[in-house]
Design a protein around this motif. Structure first.
Motif, PDB file in Angstrom:
ATOM      1  N   ASP A  33      -2.164  -5.746  -4.098  1.00  0.00           N
ATOM      2  CA  ASP A  33      -1.694  -4.364  -4.264  1.00  0.00           C
ATOM      3  C   ASP A  33      -2.916  -3.490  -4.020  1.00  0.00           C
ATOM      4  O   ASP A  33      -3.832  -3.451  -4.823  1.00  0.00           O
ATOM      5  N   THR A  34      -2.934  -2.827  -2.866  1.00  0.00           N
ATOM      6  CA  THR A  34      -4.157  -2.134  -2.433  1.00  0.00           C
ATOM      7  C   THR A  34      -4.038  -0.639  -2.665  1.00  0.00           C
ATOM      8  O   THR A  34      -3.170   0.006  -2.106  1.00  0.00           O
ATOM      9  N   TRP A  35      -4.928  -0.112  -3.488  1.00  0.00           N
ATOM     10  CA  TRP A  35      -4.929   1.341  -3.722  1.00  0.00           C
ATOM     11  C   TRP A  35      -6.022   2.004  -2.905  1.00  0.00           C
ATOM     12  O   TRP A  35      -7.174   1.572  -2.927  1.00  0.00           O
ATOM     13  N   TRP A  36      -5.649   3.035  -2.210  1.00  0.00           N
ATOM     14  CA  TRP A  36      -6.635   3.860  -1.489  1.00  0.00           C
ATOM     15  C   TRP A  36      -5.971   5.116  -0.978  1.00  0.00           C
ATOM     16  O   TRP A  36      -4.813   5.369  -1.292  1.00  0.00           O
ATOM     17  N   GLN A  37      -6.702   5.918  -0.216  1.00  0.00           N
ATOM     18  CA  GLN A  37      -6.218   7.223   0.231  1.00  0.00           C
ATOM     19  C   GLN A  37      -6.763   7.531   1.632  1.00  0.00           C
ATOM     20  O   GLN A  37      -7.751   6.934   2.043  1.00  0.00           O
ATOM     21  N   THR A  38      -6.139   8.502   2.280  1.00  0.00           N
ATOM     22  CA  THR A  38      -6.659   8.964   3.571  1.00  0.00           C
ATOM     23  C   THR A  38      -8.152   9.282   3.429  1.00  0.00           C
ATOM     24  O   THR A  38      -8.956   8.952   4.294  1.00  0.00           O
ATOM     25  N   ASN A  97       4.699  11.756  -3.330  1.00  0.00           N
ATOM     26  CA  ASN A  97       4.605  10.579  -2.498  1.00  0.00           C
ATOM     27  C   ASN A  97       6.028  10.104  -2.223  1.00  0.00           C
ATOM     28  O   ASN A  97       6.645   9.433  -3.035  1.00  0.00           O
ATOM     29  N   ASP A 131      -5.252  11.051  -8.655  1.00  0.00           N
ATOM     30  CA  ASP A 131      -4.343  10.067  -9.252  1.00  0.00           C
ATOM     31  C   ASP A 131      -4.654   9.856 -10.731  1.00  0.00           C
ATOM     32  O   ASP A 131      -5.801   9.967 -11.158  1.00  0.00           O
ATOM     33  N   VAL A 144       0.831  -1.203   0.000  1.00  0.00           N
ATOM     34  CA  VAL A 144       0.000   0.000   0.000  1.00  0.00           C
ATOM     35  C   VAL A 144       0.860   1.246   0.000  1.00  0.00           C
ATOM     36  O   VAL A 144       1.999   1.226   0.465  1.00  0.00           O
ATOM     37  N   GLY A 145       0.309   2.327  -0.519  1.00  0.00           N
ATOM     38  CA  GLY A 145       0.911   3.637  -0.320  1.00  0.00           C
ATOM     39  C   GLY A 145       1.456   4.287  -1.561  1.00  0.00           C
ATOM     40  O   GLY A 145       1.559   5.502  -1.631  1.00  0.00           O
ATOM     41  N   GLU A 146       1.861   3.495  -2.543  1.00  0.00           N
ATOM     42  CA  GLU A 146       2.433   4.069  -3.756  1.00  0.00           C
ATOM     43  C   GLU A 146       2.455   2.968  -4.810  1.00  0.00           C
ATOM     44  O   GLU A 146       2.301   1.785  -4.485  1.00  0.00           O
ATOM     45  N   PRO A 147       2.648   3.363  -6.054  1.00  0.00           N
ATOM     46  CA  PRO A 147       2.728   2.329  -7.088  1.00  0.00           C
ATOM     47  C   PRO A 147       3.902   1.395  -6.800  1.00  0.00           C
ATOM     48  O   PRO A 147       4.966   1.849  -6.381  1.00  0.00           O
ATOM     49  N   ARG A 169       0.279  10.500  -8.716  1.00  0.00           N
ATOM     50  CA  ARG A 169      -0.501  11.728  -8.582  1.00  0.00           C
ATOM     51  C   ARG A 169      -0.398  12.578  -9.837  1.00  0.00           C
ATOM     52  O   ARG A 169       0.656  12.663 -10.458  1.00  0.00           O
ATOM     53  N   ILE A 194      -2.521   2.249 -11.080  1.00  0.00           N
ATOM     54  CA  ILE A 194      -2.397   3.636 -10.659  1.00  0.00           C
ATOM     55  C   ILE A 194      -1.017   4.118 -11.088  1.00  0.00           C
ATOM     56  O   ILE A 194      -0.011   3.486 -10.775  1.00  0.00           O
ATOM     57  N   ARG A 250       2.685  11.300   2.053  1.00  0.00           N
ATOM     58  CA  ARG A 250       2.132  12.330   1.178  1.00  0.00           C
ATOM     59  C   ARG A 250       2.634  13.695   1.586  1.00  0.00           C
ATOM     60  O   ARG A 250       2.492  14.089   2.730  1.00  0.00           O
TER      61      ARG A 250
HETATM   62  C1  WTA Z   1      -0.901   6.576  -3.533  1.00  0.00           C
HETATM   63  C2  WTA Z   1      -2.376   5.794   1.747  1.00  0.00           C
HETATM   64  C3  WTA Z   1      -0.392   3.196  -6.315  1.00  0.00           C
HETATM   65  C4  WTA Z   1      -1.871   7.309  -4.434  1.00  0.00           C
HETATM   66  C5  WTA Z   1      -3.313   4.605   1.922  1.00  0.00           C
HETATM   67  C6  WTA Z   1      -2.867   7.883  -3.459  1.00  0.00           C
HETATM   68  C7  WTA Z   1      -0.997   4.208  -4.342  1.00  0.00           C
HETATM   69  C8  WTA Z   1      -2.006   8.221  -2.281  1.00  0.00           C
HETATM   70  C9  WTA Z   1      -1.373   2.965  -3.799  1.00  0.00           C
HETATM   71  C10 WTA Z   1      -2.745   8.240  -0.988  1.00  0.00           C
HETATM   72  C11 WTA Z   1      -1.209   1.799  -4.615  1.00  0.00           C
HETATM   73  C12 WTA Z   1      -1.749   4.525  -2.343  1.00  0.00           C
HETATM   74  N1  WTA Z   1      -0.721   1.970  -5.857  1.00  0.00           N
HETATM   75  N2  WTA Z   1      -0.515   4.307  -5.588  1.00  0.00           N
HETATM   76  N3  WTA Z   1      -1.505   0.584  -4.186  1.00  0.00           N
HETATM   77  N4  WTA Z   1      -1.841   3.196  -2.560  1.00  0.00           N
HETATM   78  N5  WTA Z   1      -1.230   5.143  -3.405  1.00  0.00           N
HETATM   79  O1  WTA Z   1      -3.519   9.351   1.720  1.00  0.00           O
HETATM   80  O2  WTA Z   1      -1.191   8.319  -5.134  1.00  0.00           O
HETATM   81  O3  WTA Z   1      -1.264   8.496   2.465  1.00  0.00           O
HETATM   82  O4  WTA Z   1      -3.546   9.008  -3.960  1.00  0.00           O
HETATM   83  O5  WTA Z   1      -3.102   6.961   1.761  1.00  0.00           O
HETATM   84  O6  WTA Z   1      -0.998   7.203  -2.256  1.00  0.00           O
HETATM   85  O7  WTA Z   1      -1.870   8.404   0.098  1.00  0.00           O
HETATM   86  P1  WTA Z   1      -2.428   8.373   1.579  1.00  0.00           P
END
Ligand code: WTA
Length: 644
Positions: free
Chosen positions: A404-409, A519, A498, A379-382, A513, A510, A524
């Motif tokens: 590979d988990t994509w999400w955001q705050t 990132n 994103d 998690v957190g970035e590509p 940004r 993803i 962030r």
């Molecule tokens: C990036 C973290 C690619 C993305 C949970 C997003 C990701 C930002 C992924 C949010 C992933 C998070 N693949 N990019 N699996 N997960 N991101 O708010 O750009 O700290 O908008 O939340 O991290 O970061 P935040």
């Protein structure tokens, strides 16, 4: 009717379809798996115009009854949290659900004794110790709104957040251990409180025994307060504290995060939707089975720790491994030691950690038994393909599905991910949306992209058409900011910030940004925030900050700075600037490169052309595009020559 846990690809497809066709019916069924004081009148009311989103409105609950009390009858003696200290020679701690219940009740009483009421903001600035979880859950139990601040933020950052949230209470530690360092948290808080007019009480837990100054009437020791609270609420050997009855849409917490403006935003999540979403995604993405040991390596100062160390796993009745230290202390085998020691089943970490550990080769893995692992997550970035394969081969031994988990705050929990072992993975692709998540890729004008580009994928900006239960509700104290940030760019859509690709099967990748958010090692950081900090330095006239690809961090911070040359010594000025950024934001925002320039590329209207600076920082010097619209195209040559 609908399974809480999806167990086949077929079932995923059916469930997804149902969740889109009949969202209210679907989420009502999912919500049946929780404990409510009163059920909802309405499953969902929403519009993205204001925006206004209400899930399960009319329902009454307390999230701590779901995370703790409901498990006590059957799992009271089961570990809720297993804590591994920074120093591997120190005693570890196992917190059972019974113990967690007791401590959370005690701490809720401590808060009450100190005048904390429902809706009050409590700022939490602690290291990664079980008491941090007690503090969070203690707030939730009495309905206070917690705002956790990552231990790496400076006094100035804390002061800004305290002011924005109008926080009246702080919970902290004397200090925190992180690798070879002791961080003097209380002393940072003391600096943050200079000039503060809202904070009434500071509760201090003893962790490092570093000397602290305790202000009479304001500062209290955690240990004394807890002891007294215990005597107050113990009846016949049982410690209990009634949970406050909360509305579904009462705020649960604020978490500050960076955006494209200079000032971090207080993202607000509410009780019911957040609880349902974090639990549902935890159980499905990681295919959690009772008895699984789950190790999320994030810090609770970030959303990942909130959702997948505390709320999600505990609500599911799981066991969360909480680690105080860092992956490379005392050596780069620390994660593998922890997995071996406790027989961890599910590991959830960040690409930046994987890349950094990759750099140490396979030596640190020698003699470590990782056979307990079943599932791996990132998690957190590509995640780049190389890191993905290294993780899959050397940690998962090709037997563990990688999610590979994509999400955001702002999303509260995972929105795009494969479900471990259930839906297919694709290296460096987050793959498919969770039930209830309706994604759309749009072009700059907000039009849905329907044509593939020359790589064979749909490509554009990632938006979401409808709310899921844990969507951001507001930015604290400034609702219009929430609207402008997320709902204005493309009408009737939530804009993620994103960029994404979509393949023929419907998988999403993803790409990072597309706004001015960096990132860096999964943290962030807004470029405007860093510029503001740099500009605070007396020698700086102006600055522009961009990101560039960095092997370990994912992105590095590149600052172009015009200075007034008073020092005459670039290295000294550089060090001063780094000091300033550390003081204003914290060490995580320190630029990796500072290039002194005489001018910045600006349009005739005075706007900095970041596109050009980004290209230069990336080293793509021959593809700068059209620079004829610049006020002074000459500055570009000079900047190119001085590139670091
Ligand atoms: C990036 C973290 C690619 C993305 C949970 C997003 C990701 C930002 C992924 C949010 C992933 C998070 N693949 N990019 N699996 N997960 N991101 O708010 O750009 O700290 O908008 O939340 O991290 O970061 P935040």
């Amino acid at each position: 009717m609908y399974p809480f846990q999806i167990t086949s690809f077929e079932q995923y497809k059916e469930t997804y379809q149902e969740s889109i066709n009949h969202p209210e019916k679907f989420w009502a069924a999912v919500a049946e798996n929780f404990q409510w004081r009163k059920k909802w009148d309405n499953v969902l009311n929403w519009n993205f115009k204001e925006p206004k989103v209400e899930w399960f409105s009319g329902a009454k609950l307390n999230i701590t009854e779901n995370c703790i009390d409901r498990h006590l009858a059957t799992m009271g003696d089961k570990p809720a949290i297993i804590w591994e200290p920074n120093n591997p020679d120190e005693r570890t701690r196992t917190v059972t659900y019974n113990r967690l219940h007791k401590r959370v009740c005690q701490f809720a009483q401590v808060l009450k004794n100190n005048g904390v009421k429902k809706g009050d903001r409590v700022c939490i600035y602690m290291g990664m110790i079980p008491e941090l979880a007690y503090a969070i859950l203690g707030c939730a139990r009495i309905g206070a709104i917690h705002s956790v601040i990552f231990g790496g933020f400076s006094a100035q950052s804390i002061a800004d957040r305290l002011f924005d949230a109008q926080a009246e209470y702080i919970v902290t530690c004397d200090g925190a251990y992180r690798g070879g360092k002791d961080i003097p948290l209380k002393s940072v808080i003391d600096d943050a409180l200079i000039g503060n007019r809202t904070v009434k009480k500071v509760i201090v837990y003893t962790r490092t025994r570093t000397p602290v100054s305790m202000l009479k009437g304001r500062d209290l020791w955690w240990e004394d307060e807890m002891e007294y609270a215990e005597t107050q609420i113990e009846k016949e050997g049982v410690v209990s504290f009634p949970a406050e009855e909360m509305d579904a849409e009462d705020p649960l917490f604020i978490l500050y995060t960076s955006g494209s403006t200079g000032k971090p935003k207080g993202v607000v999540h509410t009780c019911a939707g957040y609880m349902v979403w974090t639990t549902y995604t935890f159980v499905n993405v990681f295919q959690y089975k009772p008895g699984d040991l789950f190790f999320c390596t994030a810090d609770i100062g970030w959303i990942t720790g909130h959702s997948y160390i505390v709320y999600g796993p505990l609500s599911a009745g799981g066991t969360s491994v909480m680690f105080e230290g860092i992956p490379t202390y005392p050596d780069a085998g620390r994660f593998w030691d922890i997995i071996d020691k406790y027989k961890v089943n599910i590991l959830y970490t960040a690409p930046t950690a994987i890349r950094s550990l990759m750099g140490f080769g396979l030596e640190p893995l020698k003699g470590k038994d990782l056979s307990s692992l079943k599932i791996l997550g990132t998690v957190g970035e590509p995640i780049n393909e190389e890191a993905w394969h290294w993780y899959d081969e050397n940690i998962g031994k090709k037997k563990c599905p990688v999610v590979d988990t994509w999400w955001q705050t702002e999303t509260g929990g995972i929105l795009i991910s494969n479900l471990a072992g259930i839906t297919p993975s694709k290296p460096s692709w987050a793959t498919l949306p969770m039930p209830g998540v309706q994604l759309v890729i749009v072009d700059e004008n907000g039009k849905e992209v329907r044509e593939k580009d020359d790589t064979g994928f749909l490509k554009g900006n990632l938006c979401i058409k409808a709310p899921w239960p844990a969507i951001i509700r507001t930015t604290y104290g400034d609702h219009d900011r929430c609207r402008k940030n997320y709902f204005e760019t493309y009408p009737n859509l939530y804009f993620t910030g994103d960029g994404a690709l979509k393949d023929d099967i419907g998988n999403y990748r993803i790409t990072g940004r597309v706004d001015d958010v960096l990132n860096v090692s999964g943290h962030r950081i807004g470029t405007a925030e860093v510029e503001n900090a740099i500009n605070m330095h007396a020698g700086v006239v102006e600055s522009a900050v961009v990101g560039y690809p960095h092997d370990l961090k994912g992105q590095g911070i590149y600052a172009f700075v015009i200075d007034n040359n008073r020092h005459g010594d670039e290295d000294l000025t550089r060090k001063d600037i780094l000091q300033t950024v550390t003081r204003i934001i914290g060490p995580i925002a320190k630029p990796d490169k500072i290039q002194f320039v005489k001018g910045l590329p600006k349009t005739r209207s005075g706007k900095i052309m970041r596109r050009i600076l980004r290209k230069i920082a990336e080293g793509d010097l021959n593809n700068l595009g059209d620079i004829t619209t610049l006020l002074d195209p000459g500055v570009v040559e000079e900047i190119k020559k001085g590139k670091l």
